[in-house]
Design an enzyme around this catalytic site. Structure first.
Site, PDB file in Angstrom:
ATOM      1  N   ASN A   2     -10.298  -3.358  -6.734  1.00  0.00           N
ATOM      2  CA  ASN A   2      -9.520  -2.385  -7.511  1.00  0.00           C
ATOM      3  C   ASN A   2     -10.165  -2.032  -8.844  1.00  0.00           C
ATOM      4  O   ASN A   2      -9.758  -1.054  -9.496  1.00  0.00           O
ATOM      5  CB  ASN A   2      -8.096  -2.902  -7.761  1.00  0.00           C
ATOM      6  CG  ASN A   2      -7.199  -2.812  -6.543  1.00  0.00           C
ATOM      7  OD1 ASN A   2      -6.202  -3.514  -6.444  1.00  0.00           O
ATOM      8  ND2 ASN A   2      -7.549  -1.944  -5.600  1.00  0.00           N
ATOM      9  N   ASP A  29       0.830  -1.205   0.000  1.00  0.00           N
ATOM     10  CA  ASP A  29       0.000   0.000   0.000  1.00  0.00           C
ATOM     11  C   ASP A  29       0.867   1.258   0.000  1.00  0.00           C
ATOM     12  O   ASP A  29       1.915   1.296   0.649  1.00  0.00           O
ATOM     13  CB  ASP A  29      -0.893  -0.011   1.243  1.00  0.00           C
ATOM     14  CG  ASP A  29      -2.032   0.987   1.157  1.00  0.00           C
ATOM     15  OD1 ASP A  29      -2.311   1.491   0.050  1.00  0.00           O
ATOM     16  OD2 ASP A  29      -2.639   1.284   2.198  1.00  0.00           O
TER      17      ASP A  29
END
Length: 255
Positions: A83, A35
Protein backbone atom coordinates in the site's frame (compact mmCIF):
# COMPACT_ATOMS: atom_id res chain seq x y z
CA UNK A 1 -11.49 -22.07 -3.59
CA UNK A 2 -14.68 -20.50 -2.30
CA UNK A 3 -17.48 -19.73 -4.69
CA UNK A 4 -18.18 -16.06 -5.17
CA UNK A 5 -21.43 -15.01 -3.54
CA UNK A 6 -23.40 -11.99 -4.67
CA UNK A 7 -25.85 -10.15 -2.44
CA UNK A 8 -28.72 -12.01 -4.08
CA UNK A 9 -27.15 -15.31 -3.05
CA UNK A 10 -26.91 -14.40 0.61
CA UNK A 11 -29.25 -16.23 2.99
CA UNK A 12 -30.96 -12.97 3.99
CA UNK A 13 -32.18 -12.56 0.42
CA UNK A 14 -33.91 -15.92 0.70
CA UNK A 15 -35.74 -14.97 3.88
CA UNK A 16 -33.42 -16.62 6.39
CA UNK A 17 -33.08 -14.98 9.77
CA UNK A 18 -29.95 -12.94 10.45
CA UNK A 19 -28.44 -15.17 13.10
CA UNK A 20 -25.28 -17.19 13.67
CA UNK A 21 -24.52 -20.43 11.84
CA UNK A 22 -26.00 -23.71 12.98
CA UNK A 23 -24.82 -27.27 12.62
CA UNK A 24 -21.26 -26.79 11.43
CA UNK A 25 -20.06 -24.63 14.29
CA UNK A 26 -18.52 -21.17 14.47
CA UNK A 27 -15.04 -20.58 13.01
CA UNK A 28 -12.52 -19.79 15.71
CA UNK A 29 -10.50 -17.45 13.47
CA UNK A 30 -11.90 -15.30 10.66
CA UNK A 31 -9.74 -13.06 8.48
CA UNK A 32 -10.99 -10.42 6.05
CA UNK A 33 -9.40 -8.65 3.10
CA UNK A 34 -11.36 -5.41 3.31
CA UNK A 35 -11.53 -4.44 -0.35
CA UNK A 36 -13.64 -1.89 -2.20
CA UNK A 37 -13.41 1.37 -0.24
CA UNK A 38 -12.20 3.33 -3.26
CA UNK A 39 -14.83 1.94 -5.59
CA UNK A 40 -17.54 2.60 -3.01
CA UNK A 41 -16.50 6.25 -2.82
CA UNK A 42 -16.12 6.66 -6.58
CA UNK A 43 -19.60 5.29 -7.22
CA UNK A 44 -20.96 8.05 -4.96
CA UNK A 45 -18.80 10.87 -6.31
CA UNK A 46 -16.90 11.06 -3.03
CA UNK A 47 -13.15 11.22 -2.30
CA UNK A 48 -11.41 7.94 -1.48
CA UNK A 49 -11.00 9.12 2.10
CA UNK A 50 -14.79 8.95 2.51
CA UNK A 51 -14.67 5.30 1.48
CA UNK A 52 -11.98 4.57 4.03
CA UNK A 53 -14.00 6.29 6.77
CA UNK A 54 -17.06 4.23 5.90
CA UNK A 55 -14.83 1.16 5.81
CA UNK A 56 -13.76 1.86 9.40
CA UNK A 57 -17.42 1.93 10.39
CA UNK A 58 -17.91 -1.42 8.65
CA UNK A 59 -15.00 -2.84 10.65
CA UNK A 60 -16.67 -1.73 13.88
CA UNK A 61 -19.94 -3.45 12.92
CA UNK A 62 -18.23 -6.64 11.82
CA UNK A 63 -16.12 -6.84 14.97
CA UNK A 64 -19.25 -6.57 17.12
CA UNK A 65 -21.05 -9.24 15.09
CA UNK A 66 -18.03 -11.55 15.24
CA UNK A 67 -17.87 -11.25 19.01
CA UNK A 68 -21.59 -11.92 19.35
CA UNK A 69 -21.25 -15.04 17.18
CA UNK A 70 -18.44 -16.45 19.33
CA UNK A 71 -15.51 -15.93 16.95
CA UNK A 72 -12.29 -16.02 18.98
CA UNK A 73 -10.15 -13.99 16.61
CA UNK A 74 -10.91 -11.53 13.82
CA UNK A 75 -8.00 -10.52 11.61
CA UNK A 76 -8.36 -7.47 9.37
CA UNK A 77 -6.02 -6.58 6.49
CA UNK A 78 -5.78 -2.85 7.16
CA UNK A 79 -2.56 -1.78 5.40
CA UNK A 80 -0.39 -4.02 3.26
CA UNK A 81 3.31 -3.61 2.58
CA UNK A 82 2.30 -2.87 -1.02
CA UNK A 83 0.00 0.00 0.00
CA UNK A 84 3.02 2.32 0.20
CA UNK A 85 2.67 2.61 -3.59
CA UNK A 86 -0.53 4.60 -3.13
CA UNK A 87 -0.57 8.42 -3.34
CA UNK A 88 0.93 10.14 -0.31
CA UNK A 89 -2.27 11.99 0.56
CA UNK A 90 -4.21 8.71 0.64
CA UNK A 91 -1.60 7.11 2.90
CA UNK A 92 -1.81 10.13 5.21
CA UNK A 93 -5.60 9.78 5.29
CA UNK A 94 -5.27 6.10 6.20
CA UNK A 95 -2.81 6.83 9.00
CA UNK A 96 -5.03 9.59 10.33
CA UNK A 97 -8.00 7.25 10.26
CA UNK A 98 -6.01 4.60 12.16
CA UNK A 99 -5.17 7.12 14.88
CA UNK A 100 -8.79 8.27 15.03
CA UNK A 101 -10.03 4.68 15.29
CA UNK A 102 -7.67 3.94 18.17
CA UNK A 103 -8.54 7.15 20.01
CA UNK A 104 -12.28 6.61 19.57
CA UNK A 105 -12.58 2.84 20.05
CA UNK A 106 -9.77 1.77 22.38
CA UNK A 107 -11.72 2.36 25.59
CA UNK A 108 -14.70 0.35 24.38
CA UNK A 109 -12.53 -2.46 23.03
CA UNK A 110 -10.71 -2.74 26.35
CA UNK A 111 -13.96 -2.67 28.33
CA UNK A 112 -15.34 -5.46 26.14
CA UNK A 113 -12.31 -7.67 26.82
CA UNK A 114 -10.86 -7.49 23.30
CA UNK A 115 -7.13 -7.95 22.87
CA UNK A 116 -5.45 -6.02 20.06
CA UNK A 117 -2.61 -7.74 18.21
CA UNK A 118 -0.60 -6.37 15.31
CA UNK A 119 0.66 -8.39 12.35
CA UNK A 120 3.46 -6.83 10.32
CA UNK A 121 5.84 -3.98 11.11
CA UNK A 122 4.06 -0.83 12.28
CA UNK A 123 7.34 0.60 13.56
CA UNK A 124 7.89 2.27 10.19
CA UNK A 125 4.87 4.52 10.70
CA UNK A 126 5.19 8.01 12.14
CA UNK A 127 6.28 8.11 15.81
CA UNK A 128 2.81 9.28 16.88
CA UNK A 129 1.02 6.51 15.01
CA UNK A 130 3.45 3.82 16.18
CA UNK A 131 3.14 5.04 19.78
CA UNK A 132 -0.66 4.91 19.69
CA UNK A 133 -0.58 1.40 18.26
CA UNK A 134 1.90 0.26 20.92
CA UNK A 135 -0.24 1.76 23.67
CA UNK A 136 -3.35 0.01 22.35
CA UNK A 137 -1.54 -3.33 22.28
CA UNK A 138 -0.16 -2.84 25.80
CA UNK A 139 -3.47 -1.68 27.26
CA UNK A 140 -5.39 -4.70 25.96
CA UNK A 141 -2.64 -7.32 26.32
CA UNK A 142 -4.35 -9.26 29.12
CA UNK A 143 -7.85 -9.27 27.62
CA UNK A 144 -9.15 -12.74 26.82
CA UNK A 145 -12.71 -12.57 25.43
CA UNK A 146 -11.62 -12.03 21.82
CA UNK A 147 -8.60 -10.98 19.74
CA UNK A 148 -8.67 -8.30 17.07
CA UNK A 149 -5.57 -8.80 14.92
CA UNK A 150 -4.80 -5.88 12.62
CA UNK A 151 -2.38 -6.39 9.73
CA UNK A 152 -0.36 -3.17 9.36
CA UNK A 153 2.47 -2.86 6.87
CA UNK A 154 2.01 -6.60 6.47
CA UNK A 155 3.01 -8.88 3.62
CA UNK A 156 2.83 -12.66 3.91
CA UNK A 157 5.90 -13.35 1.78
CA UNK A 158 8.02 -11.07 3.96
CA UNK A 159 6.55 -12.73 7.05
CA UNK A 160 7.70 -16.12 5.73
CA UNK A 161 11.15 -14.75 4.85
CA UNK A 162 11.58 -13.33 8.34
CA UNK A 163 10.48 -16.62 9.91
CA UNK A 164 13.01 -18.50 7.78
CA UNK A 165 15.73 -16.02 8.76
CA UNK A 166 14.91 -16.44 12.44
CA UNK A 167 15.16 -20.22 12.21
CA UNK A 168 18.35 -20.03 10.14
CA UNK A 169 19.96 -17.76 12.73
CA UNK A 170 19.02 -20.16 15.53
CA UNK A 171 20.47 -23.06 13.54
CA UNK A 172 23.68 -21.11 12.82
CA UNK A 173 24.28 -20.56 16.54
CA UNK A 174 23.57 -24.19 17.34
CA UNK A 175 20.40 -23.43 19.28
CA UNK A 176 18.54 -25.83 17.00
CA UNK A 177 19.63 -28.38 14.40
CA UNK A 178 18.60 -27.85 10.77
CA UNK A 179 16.62 -31.08 11.03
CA UNK A 180 14.53 -29.46 13.80
CA UNK A 181 13.09 -26.99 11.29
CA UNK A 182 9.68 -28.38 10.40
CA UNK A 183 6.21 -27.01 9.79
CA UNK A 184 5.58 -26.51 13.51
CA UNK A 185 8.83 -24.60 13.97
CA UNK A 186 8.08 -22.31 11.03
CA UNK A 187 4.53 -21.71 12.18
CA UNK A 188 5.77 -20.80 15.64
CA UNK A 189 7.96 -18.10 14.06
CA UNK A 190 5.11 -16.38 12.21
CA UNK A 191 3.30 -13.24 13.37
CA UNK A 192 0.21 -15.38 14.00
CA UNK A 193 1.94 -17.90 16.27
CA UNK A 194 -0.35 -17.25 19.23
CA UNK A 195 -3.59 -17.09 17.24
CA UNK A 196 -6.02 -19.94 16.54
CA UNK A 197 -5.64 -21.67 13.15
CA UNK A 198 -7.29 -19.70 10.37
CA UNK A 199 -10.71 -21.20 9.57
CA UNK A 200 -12.35 -18.70 7.23
CA UNK A 201 -10.87 -16.05 4.94
CA UNK A 202 -13.26 -13.56 3.34
CA UNK A 203 -12.51 -11.08 0.57
CA UNK A 204 -15.01 -8.41 -0.33
CA UNK A 205 -15.60 -6.47 -3.59
CA UNK A 206 -15.66 -9.41 -6.01
CA UNK A 207 -11.89 -9.85 -6.36
CA UNK A 208 -10.69 -13.47 -6.23
CA UNK A 209 -7.11 -13.39 -4.95
CA UNK A 210 -5.24 -13.41 -1.63
CA UNK A 211 -3.02 -10.39 -2.33
CA UNK A 212 -0.10 -11.59 -0.21
CA UNK A 213 -2.27 -12.10 2.88
CA UNK A 214 -1.85 -15.05 5.28
CA UNK A 215 -0.53 -17.37 2.57
CA UNK A 216 0.75 -20.00 4.98
CA UNK A 217 -2.19 -19.70 7.34
CA UNK A 218 -4.77 -20.03 4.54
CA UNK A 219 -3.51 -23.45 3.42
CA UNK A 220 -6.65 -25.21 4.71
CA UNK A 221 -8.88 -22.24 5.45
CA UNK A 222 -12.25 -21.96 3.77
CA UNK A 223 -12.21 -19.11 1.25
CA UNK A 224 -15.25 -16.97 0.59
CA UNK A 225 -15.31 -14.23 -2.06
CA UNK A 226 -18.27 -11.86 -1.93
CA UNK A 227 -19.28 -9.10 -4.33
CA UNK A 228 -20.19 -6.63 -1.58
CA UNK A 229 -17.88 -3.61 -1.34
CA UNK A 230 -16.30 -3.42 2.11
CA UNK A 231 -18.10 -0.25 3.31
CA UNK A 232 -21.42 -2.07 2.71
CA UNK A 233 -20.30 -5.23 4.55
CA UNK A 234 -22.02 -5.35 7.93
CA UNK A 235 -23.09 -7.66 10.71
CA UNK A 236 -25.71 -9.36 8.57
CA UNK A 237 -23.14 -9.97 5.85
CA UNK A 238 -20.75 -11.54 8.35
CA UNK A 239 -23.48 -13.74 9.77
CA UNK A 240 -24.27 -14.89 6.23
CA UNK A 241 -20.59 -15.75 5.75
CA UNK A 242 -20.56 -17.71 9.01
CA UNK A 243 -23.58 -19.69 7.88
CA UNK A 244 -21.86 -20.42 4.57
CA UNK A 245 -18.86 -21.69 6.53
CA UNK A 246 -21.07 -23.84 8.73
CA UNK A 247 -22.50 -25.52 5.65
CA UNK A 248 -19.16 -26.59 4.24
CA UNK A 249 -17.53 -29.96 4.80
CA UNK A 250 -13.89 -29.51 5.76
CA UNK A 251 -11.76 -32.48 4.76
CA UNK A 252 -8.21 -31.16 5.29
CA UNK A 253 -7.02 -33.43 2.47
CA UNK A 254 -8.30 -36.55 4.21
CA UNK A 255 -10.63 -37.64 1.42
Amino acid sequence: MGKAASASQRPEAEGAEAQGPAGGGVPRHVAIIMDGNGRWAKARGLPRAAGHRQGAEAARKVLRAAGEAGVECLTLYAFSSENWRRPEDEINDLMGLLRLYIARELGALHKEGIRIKILGDHGVFSPETARMVDEAVAKTANNQRMTLAIALNYGSRLELVKAAQTLAARAATGEIAPSDIDEAALEASLDTADLPPLDLLIRTSGEHRLSNFLLWQAAYAELLFVDTLWPDFDGDALRAALRAFAGRERRFGGR
